[in-house]
Motif scaffolding. Structure first.
Motif, PDB file in Angstrom:
ATOM      1  N   UNK A 182       0.842  -1.203   0.000  1.00 19.80           N
ATOM      2  CA  UNK A 182       0.000   0.000   0.000  1.00 19.80           C
ATOM      3  C   UNK A 182       0.877   1.253   0.000  1.00 19.80           C
ATOM      4  N   UNK A 183       0.697   2.161  -0.963  1.00 16.01           N
ATOM      5  CA  UNK A 183       1.461   3.425  -0.936  1.00 16.01           C
ATOM      6  C   UNK A 183       0.955   4.297   0.213  1.00 16.01           C
ATOM      7  N   UNK A 184       1.878   4.851   0.965  1.00 15.18           N
ATOM      8  CA  UNK A 184       1.516   5.691   2.104  1.00 15.18           C
ATOM      9  C   UNK A 184       2.263   7.009   2.012  1.00 15.18           C
ATOM     10  N   UNK A 185       1.514   8.100   2.091  1.00 11.00           N
ATOM     11  CA  UNK A 185       2.103   9.435   2.100  1.00 11.00           C
ATOM     12  C   UNK A 185       2.160   9.927   3.542  1.00 11.00           C
ATOM     13  N   UNK A 186       3.335  10.273   4.019  1.00 12.20           N
ATOM     14  CA  UNK A 186       3.502  10.783   5.371  1.00 12.20           C
ATOM     15  C   UNK A 186       3.291  12.295   5.357  1.00 12.20           C
ATOM     16  N   UNK A 187       2.135  12.728   5.851  1.00 13.15           N
ATOM     17  CA  UNK A 187       1.832  14.154   5.929  1.00 13.15           C
ATOM     18  C   UNK A 187       2.292  14.642   7.298  1.00 13.15           C
ATOM     19  N   UNK A 188       3.487  15.170   7.360  1.00 14.52           N
ATOM     20  CA  UNK A 188       4.056  15.587   8.648  1.00 14.52           C
ATOM     21  C   UNK A 188       5.354  16.326   8.420  1.00 14.52           C
ATOM     22  N   UNK A 189       5.840  16.930   9.497  1.00  8.86           N
ATOM     23  CA  UNK A 189       7.175  17.505   9.487  1.00  8.86           C
ATOM     24  C   UNK A 189       8.172  16.402   9.801  1.00  8.86           C
ATOM     25  N   UNK A 190       9.324  16.785  10.314  1.00  7.62           N
ATOM     26  CA  UNK A 190      10.362  15.807  10.611  1.00  7.62           C
ATOM     27  C   UNK A 190       9.928  14.892  11.755  1.00  7.62           C
ATOM     28  N   UNK A 191       9.981  13.581  11.529  1.00  5.24           N
ATOM     29  CA  UNK A 191       9.585  12.614  12.547  1.00  5.24           C
ATOM     30  C   UNK A 191      10.662  12.545  13.631  1.00  5.24           C
ATOM     31  N   UNK A 227       6.571   1.292   0.954  1.00  4.35           N
ATOM     32  CA  UNK A 227       6.230   2.402   0.058  1.00  4.35           C
ATOM     33  C   UNK A 227       5.811   3.625   0.871  1.00  4.35           C
ATOM     34  N   UNK A 228       6.696   4.056   1.743  1.00  2.00           N
ATOM     35  CA  UNK A 228       6.452   5.257   2.540  1.00  2.00           C
ATOM     36  C   UNK A 228       7.022   6.453   1.792  1.00  2.00           C
ATOM     37  N   UNK A 229       6.163   7.388   1.482  1.00  2.00           N
ATOM     38  CA  UNK A 229       6.587   8.558   0.723  1.00  2.00           C
ATOM     39  C   UNK A 229       6.303   9.832   1.511  1.00  2.00           C
ATOM     40  N   UNK A 230       6.944  10.907   1.110  1.00  2.00           N
ATOM     41  CA  UNK A 230       6.719  12.226   1.695  1.00  2.00           C
ATOM     42  C   UNK A 230       6.986  13.255   0.606  1.00  2.00           C
ATOM     43  N   UNK A 231       6.692  14.497   0.882  1.00  2.00           N
ATOM     44  CA  UNK A 231       6.956  15.526  -0.137  1.00  2.00           C
ATOM     45  C   UNK A 231       8.435  15.605  -0.462  1.00  2.00           C
ATOM     46  N   UNK A 232       9.278  15.358   0.567  1.00  2.66           N
ATOM     47  CA  UNK A 232      10.725  15.400   0.354  1.00  2.66           C
ATOM     48  C   UNK A 232      11.215  14.255  -0.521  1.00  2.66           C
ATOM     49  N   UNK A 233      10.507  13.121  -0.511  1.00  6.16           N
ATOM     50  CA  UNK A 233      10.880  11.983  -1.356  1.00  6.16           C
ATOM     51  C   UNK A 233      10.280  12.084  -2.747  1.00  6.16           C
ATOM     52  N   UNK A 234       9.121  12.712  -2.842  1.00  2.32           N
ATOM     53  CA  UNK A 234       8.425  12.799  -4.130  1.00  2.32           C
ATOM     54  C   UNK A 234       8.958  13.932  -5.006  1.00  2.32           C
TER      55      UNK A 234
END
Length: 412
Positions: free
Chosen positions: A238-247, A263-270
């Motif tokens: 399952x593709x997952x977009x992490x909507x957050x700041x730095x974890x 499939x963990x993605x974020x704006x920084x990875x995309x």
């Protein structure tokens, strides 16, 4: 920001005022929020660079038939004495029509010191409620550059297939504020406590982390999220977009979630550094990108019921009750603790309970929750579900061709 802006639009309509586009407050925690001014119809409301975050021209033109909005306080009023007013929280029509409107007798400009939760959630005229809907879901769109970048991120996420937007509030500021340290090292817990102690406007300093967690007041940890997603039946691809700041703690705390859902993605990875460069130093713009990707997701899952989570949930309800899974954190941590103690197994035993627990927590249509029974005064209004969490049925109107069947649609 969104809720405050839309409430001020409604307040301006109620008291027959001209609204001055807000300035975003550089001294706020976000380092960019808003304060307001109102001008009496021939009067005004105030806000930093609104257009850094929102499409100012579209906002003004879209609401032109409802409220007069101007970009700046007119020069001939710049020197007049202003009434600086803390509007009473969750106030209704009588308060604004009588107490606030009476200020026009002595002032031409009213400055609203705060805009959060200044307007009641319920018992307002239908036209005011519908105006809040138009303002929030139609007129208030992000600036063109944010919208374009947000669309690019959505397209790149959808290339992986239908995706989950995970609002993972496992960030340093949230953990420090909430006092939640479950799963952290002693050094990490001490660091968070120091941040809390050093932040003057956070009034509560001594917090029992385990008590917070047992009451459901803590954001789920990345490991708990991994267990939740598995129990809900989402496959590992399952593709997952992490909507957050730095974890907080980075990979040290993300390991279990990443192992189960690679499939963990974020704006920084995309997006490339060059593509994100113009947004990186603006917290609210980065949050706006997460907001866009979250609203467009197949499923939205917030790990904590903060302002953004509530705003996204309400927006998704407006767009047709898109699936939003709101975890029952209080009961989930009990189950997770049983797993940790060996009293409950992952797999079917845990999944059965988690699925049953969330059958009615997936964004399906329901009436907005009223005040908690037994509450009085301001606590009664505070306990009501926010208009922006569940803006329906106020944002619904009947289609002419469907009056006999009662078919409704969101206001456009």
């Amino acid at each position: 920001m969104r809720a405050g802006i839309c409430d001020m639009v409604a307040v301006a309509r109620i008291i027959h005022a001209t609204l001055v586009v807000p300035e975003l407050d550089k001294n706020s925690f976000w380092q960019d929020t808003s304060f307001w001014s109102l001008q009496h119809h021939n009067s005004v409301f105030h806000c930093s660079i609104f257009s850094d975050v929102f499409d100012e021209d579209y906002f003004i033109s879209s609401l032109a038939s409802d409220v007069k909005i101007v970009r700046k306080l007119p020069k001939d009023m710049s020197g007049v004495t202003k009434a600086v007013k803390h509007f009473r929280s969750w106030s209704g029509m009588d308060y604004y029509k009588e107490e606030i409107s009476s200020l026009w007798e002595d002032y031409k400009v009213i400055r609203a010191a705060k805009s959060d939760s200044r307007l009641a959630n319920n018992n307002l005229p239908p036209d005011i409620q519908k105006l809040r809907c138009r303002a929030c879901y139609e007129a208030l769109r992000f600036s063109p550059q944010i919208e374009a970048m947000g669309k690019l991120l959505v397209d790149r996420m959808r290339a992986y297939g239908p995706y989950i937007a995970l609002h993972l509030r496992y960030e340093k500021d949230m953990l420090a504020f909430s006092g939640c340290t479950h799963g952290l090292s002693v050094a990490e817990a001490d660091e968070l406590k120091k941040i809390r102690d050093d932040t003057s406007y956070w009034k509560i300093k001594d917090i029992d982390s385990e008590e917070q967690r047992s009451k459901g007041y803590c954001p789920l940890t990345p490991t708990e999220v991994a267990m939740l997603l598995t129990a809900l039946g989402y496959p590992s691809n399952t593709p997952i977009y992490i909507a957050a700041g730095e974890i907080y703690g980075g990979d040290a705390h993300m390991g279990e979630l990443l192992t189960r859902y690679p499939l963990l993605m974020s704006k920084e990875k995309l997006a490339s550094v060059e593509e994100l460069e113009r947004f990186l130093k603006h917290a609210s713009q980065m949050a706006a990108l997460d907001y866009i990707v979250s609203v467009a997701s197949a499923v939205f899952i917030p790990t904590y019921s903060g302002n953004m989570a509530r705003a996204v949930e309400g927006h998704r309800r407006y767009l047709g009750h898109q699936k939003t899974v709101t975890p029952d954190r209080k009961l989930l941590v009990r189950l997770f603790d049983k797993v940790e103690r060996g009293k409950l197994r992952e797999g079917r035993p845990l999944a059965t309970r988690v699925i049953e627990l969330h059958k009615k927590r997936q964004g399906s249509p329901r009436k907005r929750k009223g005040p908690i029974s037994g509450t009085k005064g301001m606590d009664r209004f505070r306990s009501e579900e926010s208009f922006y969490v569940n803006p329906l049925p106020d944002c619904l109107c009947q289609r002419q061709s469907s009056l006999s069947t009662g078919t409704s649609s969101a206001i456009r």
